[in-house]
Design a protein around this motif. Structure first.
Motif, PDB file in Angstrom:
ATOM      1  N   GLY A   1       0.801  -1.220   0.000  1.00  0.00           N
ATOM      2  CA  GLY A   1       0.000   0.000   0.000  1.00  0.00           C
ATOM      3  C   GLY A   1       0.832   1.266   0.000  1.00  0.00           C
ATOM      4  N   LEU A   2       1.956   1.257  -0.702  1.00  0.00           N
ATOM      5  CA  LEU A   2       2.812   2.442  -0.745  1.00  0.00           C
ATOM      6  C   LEU A   2       2.094   3.606  -1.432  1.00  0.00           C
ATOM      7  CD1 LEU A   2       6.320   0.978  -1.693  1.00  0.00           C
ATOM      8  CD2 LEU A   2       5.292   1.289   0.558  1.00  0.00           C
ATOM      9  N   GLY A   3       2.515   4.821  -1.068  1.00  0.00           N
ATOM     10  CA  GLY A   3       2.006   6.020  -1.711  1.00  0.00           C
ATOM     11  C   GLY A   3       2.939   6.459  -2.820  1.00  0.00           C
ATOM     12  N   PHE A   4       2.367   6.845  -3.954  1.00  0.00           N
ATOM     13  CA  PHE A   4       3.168   7.270  -5.102  1.00  0.00           C
ATOM     14  C   PHE A   4       2.743   8.678  -5.497  1.00  0.00           C
ATOM     15  CE2 PHE A   4       2.492   2.660  -5.334  1.00  0.00           C
ATOM     16  CZ  PHE A   4       3.803   2.221  -5.192  1.00  0.00           C
ATOM     17  N   GLY A   5       3.685   9.552  -5.697  1.00  0.00           N
ATOM     18  CA  GLY A   5       3.365  10.919  -6.069  1.00  0.00           C
ATOM     19  C   GLY A   5       4.608  11.783  -6.114  1.00  0.00           C
TER      20      GLY A   5
ATOM     21  N   GLU B   1       4.769   8.891   2.877  1.00  0.00           N
ATOM     22  CA  GLU B   1       5.940   9.259   2.083  1.00  0.00           C
ATOM     23  C   GLU B   1       6.220  10.763   2.154  1.00  0.00           C
ATOM     24  OE1 GLU B   1       4.950   5.243   0.493  1.00  0.00           O
ATOM     25  OE2 GLU B   1       3.817   6.959   1.241  1.00  0.00           O
ATOM     26  N   TYR B   2       5.169  11.579   2.193  1.00  0.00           N
ATOM     27  CA  TYR B   2       5.342  13.030   2.211  1.00  0.00           C
ATOM     28  C   TYR B   2       5.902  13.532   3.544  1.00  0.00           C
ATOM     29  CZ  TYR B   2       2.597  13.011  -2.080  1.00  0.00           C
ATOM     30  OH  TYR B   2       2.149  12.773  -3.357  1.00  0.00           O
ATOM     31  N   ARG B   3       5.813  12.724   4.583  1.00  0.00           N
ATOM     32  CA  ARG B   3       6.349  13.128   5.886  1.00  0.00           C
ATOM     33  C   ARG B   3       7.873  13.171   5.883  1.00  0.00           C
ATOM     34  NH1 ARG B   3       1.788  15.317   7.721  1.00  0.00           N
ATOM     35  NH2 ARG B   3       0.038  13.865   7.458  1.00  0.00           N
ATOM     36  N   HIS B   4       8.505  12.578   4.878  1.00  0.00           N
ATOM     37  CA  HIS B   4       9.963  12.645   4.751  1.00  0.00           C
ATOM     38  C   HIS B   4      10.406  13.964   4.132  1.00  0.00           C
ATOM     39  CE1 HIS B   4      10.896   8.472   5.915  1.00  0.00           C
ATOM     40  NE2 HIS B   4       9.734   8.174   5.361  1.00  0.00           N
ATOM     41  N   GLU B   5       9.479  14.706   3.525  1.00  0.00           N
ATOM     42  CA  GLU B   5       9.818  15.977   2.901  1.00  0.00           C
ATOM     43  C   GLU B   5       9.737  17.092   3.940  1.00  0.00           C
ATOM     44  OE1 GLU B   5       8.837  15.950  -1.668  1.00  0.00           O
ATOM     45  OE2 GLU B   5       6.979  15.758  -0.535  1.00  0.00           O
ATOM     46  N   PRO B   6      10.478  18.182   3.741  1.00  0.00           N
ATOM     47  CA  PRO B   6      10.450  19.281   4.721  1.00  0.00           C
ATOM     48  C   PRO B   6       9.074  19.950   4.747  1.00  0.00           C
ATOM     49  CG  PRO B   6      11.714  19.898   2.767  1.00  0.00           C
ATOM     50  CD  PRO B   6      11.426  18.430   2.648  1.00  0.00           C
ATOM     51  N   GLU B   7       8.492  20.028   5.947  1.00  0.00           N
ATOM     52  CA  GLU B   7       7.178  20.660   6.077  1.00  0.00           C
ATOM     53  C   GLU B   7       7.201  22.100   5.582  1.00  0.00           C
ATOM     54  OE1 GLU B   7       3.891  21.698   9.589  1.00  0.00           O
ATOM     55  OE2 GLU B   7       5.423  20.152   9.922  1.00  0.00           O
ATOM     56  N   LEU B   8       8.346  22.763   5.735  1.00  0.00           N
ATOM     57  CA  LEU B   8       8.489  24.141   5.282  1.00  0.00           C
ATOM     58  C   LEU B   8       8.211  24.282   3.789  1.00  0.00           C
ATOM     59  CD1 LEU B   8       9.428  27.034   6.135  1.00  0.00           C
ATOM     60  CD2 LEU B   8      11.745  26.335   5.481  1.00  0.00           C
ATOM     61  N   GLY B   9       8.451  23.233   3.033  1.00  0.00           N
ATOM     62  CA  GLY B   9       8.223  23.276   1.595  1.00  0.00           C
ATOM     63  C   GLY B   9       6.825  22.892   1.180  1.00  0.00           C
ATOM     64  N   LEU B  10       5.985  22.502   2.137  1.00  0.00           N
ATOM     65  CA  LEU B  10       4.636  22.040   1.831  1.00  0.00           C
ATOM     66  C   LEU B  10       3.541  22.925   2.427  1.00  0.00           C
ATOM     67  CD1 LEU B  10       5.187  18.218   2.512  1.00  0.00           C
ATOM     68  CD2 LEU B  10       4.839  19.261   0.264  1.00  0.00           C
TER      69      LEU B  10
ATOM     70  N   ASP C   1      -5.334  19.268   4.104  1.00  0.00           N
ATOM     71  CA  ASP C   1      -4.560  18.324   3.298  1.00  0.00           C
ATOM     72  C   ASP C   1      -3.267  17.905   3.983  1.00  0.00           C
ATOM     73  OD1 ASP C   1      -6.457  18.283   1.336  1.00  0.00           O
ATOM     74  OD2 ASP C   1      -5.373  19.559  -0.079  1.00  0.00           O
ATOM     75  N   MET C   2      -2.676  18.795   4.785  1.00  0.00           N
ATOM     76  CA  MET C   2      -1.462  18.428   5.510  1.00  0.00           C
ATOM     77  C   MET C   2      -1.719  17.253   6.448  1.00  0.00           C
ATOM     78  SD  MET C   2       1.362  19.997   4.681  1.00  0.00           S
ATOM     79  CE  MET C   2       2.368  19.543   6.101  1.00  0.00           C
ATOM     80  N   THR C   3      -2.890  17.222   7.052  1.00  0.00           N
ATOM     81  CA  THR C   3      -3.198  16.122   7.984  1.00  0.00           C
ATOM     82  C   THR C   3      -3.452  14.809   7.256  1.00  0.00           C
ATOM     83  OG1 THR C   3      -5.583  16.590   8.009  1.00  0.00           O
ATOM     84  CG2 THR C   3      -4.216  17.782   9.588  1.00  0.00           C
ATOM     85  N   ASP C   4      -3.768  14.878   5.956  1.00  0.00           N
ATOM     86  CA  ASP C   4      -4.133  13.680   5.200  1.00  0.00           C
ATOM     87  C   ASP C   4      -3.012  13.158   4.317  1.00  0.00           C
ATOM     88  OD1 ASP C   4      -6.676  13.819   6.290  1.00  0.00           O
ATOM     89  OD2 ASP C   4      -7.501  14.976   4.620  1.00  0.00           O
ATOM     90  N   LEU C   5      -1.833  13.759   4.370  1.00  0.00           N
ATOM     91  CA  LEU C   5      -0.746  13.355   3.485  1.00  0.00           C
ATOM     92  C   LEU C   5      -0.311  11.912   3.743  1.00  0.00           C
ATOM     93  CD1 LEU C   5       1.597  16.491   3.497  1.00  0.00           C
ATOM     94  CD2 LEU C   5       0.111  15.726   1.635  1.00  0.00           C
ATOM     95  N   ALA C   6       0.013  11.210   2.676  1.00  0.00           N
ATOM     96  CA  ALA C   6       0.574   9.863   2.812  1.00  0.00           C
ATOM     97  C   ALA C   6       1.909   9.927   3.543  1.00  0.00           C
ATOM     98  CB  ALA C   6       0.754   9.239   1.432  1.00  0.00           C
TER      99      ALA C   6
END
Length: 301
Positions: free
Chosen positions: A24-28, A216-225, A209-214
């Motif tokens: 069930g990996l997230g792709f994006g 995988e997106y938690r590895h990215e810097p929150e500052l950029g999202l 949308d921040m609360t619903d991110l897969a």
């Protein structure tokens, strides 16, 4: 299953895709699904480029190669790390970029506009100054340096960590003479500069949308999202100030993704042109300097 039965690259790619789907990996993050990621990671593990002809997929792998591929597959599943962070490489507008967890993984549909030289809005040979706001890895601005061979390009970001990655990519593409980094919150660090093109893929994810991110997106810097309640905390100030930093006939192009609806509601009379892409993507607008100065654009704040 005994993984020793996986004898060829094709065997490993198929098996990896099945495992990715089952997990069930997230792709994006620039790759479209389980099979694409399995192929990409397998090729990287055996030092073959992403565009390797499929005839190579039936080549037998060595024990060490099989172990290297399975190691990458295992990390992708167990840690939910985007593939680009595992390989420290992402592709954007046909160019290779170094990436790590200090920056977002390049994936903007703006790549398609760069490849087209932003025509019909701009005449490529006439573009001499470009600004990339929220540059991250530098991929958009560096790709613009290729598209506009005479242009000087400024890469702006509020994050010193992101700019350190951008510097790696400037060196990677041997562009020190034409591309520079500037630590800046929006236009503060380039206050006296004027540009023919300002392009930006800024933070635009709203609070919900921040609360619903897969994962995988938690590895990215929150500052950029993250960009506040509506996802507009960056783009609204940018719109207010951009005309002062554009030359006559200049163009602003910004990606706001899923926050496009909220922006349209906030600025119903502003002549934003929402763009369509042959390769998919949404939430990117273009607006000229002259349109930004239109009295119909009553900028909030």
């Amino acid at each position: 299953m005994d993984t020793q039965e996986l004898r060829t690259l094709r065997d490993l790619m198929r098996w990896g895709a099945s495992r990715f789907a089952a997990a069930g990996l997230g792709f994006g993050h620039g790759l479209t699904g389980a099979l694409d990621e399995a192929v990409y990671l397998a090729l990287h593990a055996v030092n073959l480029p992403p565009d390797t002809d499929a005839s190579w997929f039936d080549a037998r792998v060595t024990q060490d190669e099989r172990a290297a591929i399975l190691h990458l597959f295992g990390r992708r599943i167990d840690e939910r790390i985007p593939a680009a962070y595992l390989t420290h490489e992402a592709w954007f507008a046909g160019l290779s970029f170094y990436v790590d967890e200090r920056v977002l993984v390049p994936r903007s549909p703006i790549a398609e506009l760069i490849e087209q030289g932003f025509e019909p809005w701009l005449v490529p040979d006439a573009v001499t100054r470009v600004l990339d706001i929220g540059t991250g890895s530098g991929c958009i601005g560096i790709a613009c340096a290729y598209a506009f061979a005479q242009a000087q390009v400024d890469l702006v970001d509020v994050s010193p960590d992101a700019l350190a990655v951008a510097q790696i990519n400037i060196a990677r593409h041997d562009l020190h003479g034409r591309v520079r980094t500037v630590e800046s919150n929006l236009f503060a660090g380039v206050a006296v500069e004027r540009y023919d093109l300002i392009v930006s893929n800024p933070p635009y994810v709203d609070r919900e949308d921040m609360t619903d991110l897969a994962e995988e997106y938690r590895h990215e810097p929150e500052l950029g999202l993250a960009a506040g309640e509506e996802g507009l905390d960056i783009v609204l100030p940018m719109l207010r100030e951009a005309a002062d930093h554009l030359n006559p006939g200049g163009l602003l192009v910004v990606e706001v993704g899923n926050s496009a609806g909220a922006l349209g509601e906030r600025l119903p009379a502003c002549p934003l042109t929402w763009l369509e892409f042959a390769r998919g993507g949404l939430g990117v607008f273009a607006i000229t300097r002259e349109q930004l100065l239109d009295r119909k654009c009553a900028w909030p704040g």
